[in-house]
Motif scaffolding. Structure first.
Motif, short mmCIF file in Angstrom:
data_model
loop_
_atom_site.label_atom_id
_atom_site.label_comp_id
_atom_site.label_asym_id
_atom_site.label_seq_id
_atom_site.Cartn_x
_atom_site.Cartn_y
_atom_site.Cartn_z
N VAL A 165 0.83 -1.20 0.00
CA VAL A 165 0.00 0.00 0.00
C VAL A 165 0.87 1.26 0.00
N SER A 166 1.93 1.26 0.80
CA SER A 166 2.79 2.45 0.85
C SER A 166 3.52 2.65 -0.48
N ILE A 167 3.95 1.59 -1.12
CA ILE A 167 4.62 1.72 -2.43
C ILE A 167 3.61 2.21 -3.47
N THR A 168 2.39 1.72 -3.43
CA THR A 168 1.36 2.16 -4.36
C THR A 168 1.06 3.65 -4.18
N LEU A 169 0.92 4.08 -2.93
CA LEU A 169 0.68 5.50 -2.67
C LEU A 169 1.86 6.36 -3.11
N LEU A 170 3.06 5.88 -2.91
CA LEU A 170 4.25 6.60 -3.36
C LEU A 170 4.28 6.72 -4.88
N CYS A 171 3.90 5.66 -5.58
CA CYS A 171 3.84 5.70 -7.06
C CYS A 171 2.78 6.69 -7.53
N ILE A 172 1.62 6.69 -6.90
CA ILE A 172 0.56 7.64 -7.27
C ILE A 172 1.02 9.07 -7.04
N PHE A 173 1.66 9.31 -5.91
CA PHE A 173 2.18 10.64 -5.61
C PHE A 173 3.22 11.07 -6.64
N CYS A 174 4.11 10.15 -7.03
CA CYS A 174 5.12 10.48 -8.05
C CYS A 174 4.47 10.78 -9.40
N LEU A 175 3.43 10.03 -9.76
CA LEU A 175 2.73 10.30 -11.02
C LEU A 175 2.06 11.68 -11.00
N ILE A 216 2.12 17.34 -12.83
CA ILE A 216 2.18 18.78 -12.54
C ILE A 216 3.39 19.40 -13.23
N VAL A 217 4.54 18.75 -13.13
CA VAL A 217 5.75 19.29 -13.76
C VAL A 217 5.58 19.37 -15.28
N LEU A 218 5.06 18.32 -15.89
CA LEU A 218 4.86 18.33 -17.34
C LEU A 218 3.84 19.38 -17.77
N PHE A 219 2.74 19.50 -17.04
CA PHE A 219 1.71 20.47 -17.39
C PHE A 219 2.24 21.89 -17.31
N VAL A 220 2.90 22.20 -16.21
CA VAL A 220 3.42 23.56 -16.01
C VAL A 220 4.54 23.86 -17.01
N SER A 221 5.41 22.90 -17.26
CA SER A 221 6.49 23.15 -18.22
C SER A 221 5.94 23.30 -19.64
N PHE A 222 4.90 22.55 -19.98
CA PHE A 222 4.27 22.70 -21.29
C PHE A 222 3.66 24.09 -21.44
N LYS A 223 3.01 24.59 -20.38
CA LYS A 223 2.46 25.95 -20.41
C LYS A 223 3.57 26.98 -20.54
N ALA A 224 4.70 26.76 -19.85
CA ALA A 224 5.82 27.71 -19.91
C ALA A 224 6.45 27.73 -21.30
N ILE A 225 6.53 26.58 -21.94
CA ILE A 225 7.10 26.50 -23.28
C ILE A 225 6.19 27.20 -24.29
N GLN A 226 4.87 27.07 -24.13
CA GLN A 226 3.93 27.69 -25.06
C GLN A 226 3.97 29.21 -24.98
N ASP A 227 4.25 29.76 -23.81
CA ASP A 227 4.23 31.21 -23.62
C ASP A 227 5.59 31.79 -24.03
N ASN A 228 5.58 33.05 -24.44
CA ASN A 228 6.82 33.73 -24.80
C ASN A 228 7.67 34.01 -23.56
N ASP A 229 7.04 34.40 -22.48
CA ASP A 229 7.73 34.71 -21.24
C ASP A 229 7.64 33.49 -20.32
N ILE A 230 8.79 32.90 -20.00
CA ILE A 230 8.80 31.66 -19.22
C ILE A 230 8.26 31.88 -17.82
N LYS A 231 8.60 33.00 -17.19
CA LYS A 231 8.12 33.27 -15.84
C LYS A 231 6.59 33.37 -15.83
N ARG A 232 6.04 34.11 -16.79
CA ARG A 232 4.59 34.24 -16.88
C ARG A 232 3.96 32.89 -17.22
N GLY A 233 4.60 32.09 -18.06
CA GLY A 233 4.09 30.77 -18.41
C GLY A 233 4.03 29.84 -17.21
#
Length: 166
Positions: free
Chosen positions: A20-30, A35-52
């Protein structure tokens, strides 16, 4: 035999806890990877990285936490009005059904769409000279102080509103 059974049960419990703890850790990592992929994709789409980056986190917040609190508040308002009017005599709570509630943040603009095909939800949104849409707009303005929002624009089976950063 009782000692062997007790040891087997302890091993089983320890194995279950570790699985159960390993499963919860995997879900948390996913979730973190998403979040990292979504935010970085938004930052790449925008001209200003900070605003993105800022817009990416803002859109995540609006589409998760803010959207859930908005739905809860609207359902509470519906059930409170029904109780005051005596419409729902069996004290059965009703729910508003939305096909789409989505925020899109791009550059310095926010677009909020709300769509439904449910008759109860449409009547609720359009009742009292669109007072409930005004409540949604007010909640948006209070939560997002640096944005100014237009009035809701009616579309087929829904509404949308746009906010511009000033």
């Amino acid at each position: 035999m009782a000692k062997n059974f007790q040891n087997s049960m302890e091993n089983l419990v320890h194995n279950m806890i570790s699985i159960v703890s390993i499963t919860l850790l995997c879900i948390f990592c996913l979730i973190i990877i998403y979040i990292v992929l979504f935010v970085s994709f938004k930052a790449i789409q925008d001209n200003d990285i900070k605003r993105g980056l800022k817009n990416g986190f803002l859109e995540l917040y609006l589409n998760t936490i803010f959207k859930l609190s908005l739905k809860v508040e609207l359902n509470q308002l519906l059930n409170k009005e029904n109780a005051l009017l005596g419409v729902n005599k069996h004290l059965q709570k009703q729910r508003l059904i939305f096909n789409k509630i989505k925020f899109k943040v791009k550059n310095d603009k926010i677009k909020f769409e709300i769509r439904t095909k449910n008759i109860l939800t449409l009547k609720f949104l359009e009742s009292n000279k669109k007072e409930h849409l005004g409540i949604i707009k007010q909640k948006l303005e209070v939560s997002l102080l640096e944005y100014r929002f237009s009035d809701f624009i009616s579309e087929k089976s829904g509404y949308w509103i746009q906010g511009v950063k000033y």
